[in-house]
Design a protein around this motif. Sequence first.
Motif: not given
Length: 143
Positions: A109-115, A119-123, A132-137
């Motif tokens: 499968w594929t995902e478009n990396l949008i940001a 501390n974060s990223f979105s696909v 939307t993901y955030k950096r794990y602490e």
Amino acid sequence: MILLKNSILIFLILAITGCANSVSETQLNQLNGYWEIEKVSFPDGQTKEYTINETVDYIQLDSLTGFRKKMKPTFEGTYITSDDAELFTIFKLEDSYIIQYKANGSMDWTENLIAVSANSFSVRTSENVTYTYKRYEPINITE
């Protein structure tokens, strides 16, 4: 059969690249590390927030290839995991970066990396679902 698979892959890539993003190649190395899902946004406008995650994703990227693993943090500061990993490559298509996964025994499968930031990223998936993901602490329990 191969022509059909290639046609489907091209269609999926075009579908998820409908919106251009502002991710640069220099930002891609920020994907390395531990991430937890923060929210999922659906095409109908609904959003599911995640306040507690039992597992986190570990991403290791070297150049434009890498892997993603599910990790379960422990209170001792270690992680429990299996040997399973989702291998991926990142490639640029027009103004977007695409993550193409190859998983053992399941469909690619594929995902478009949008940001992407420190501390974060979105696909965005081909179904127009945004993760939307955030950096794990790690949880810090002191006595």
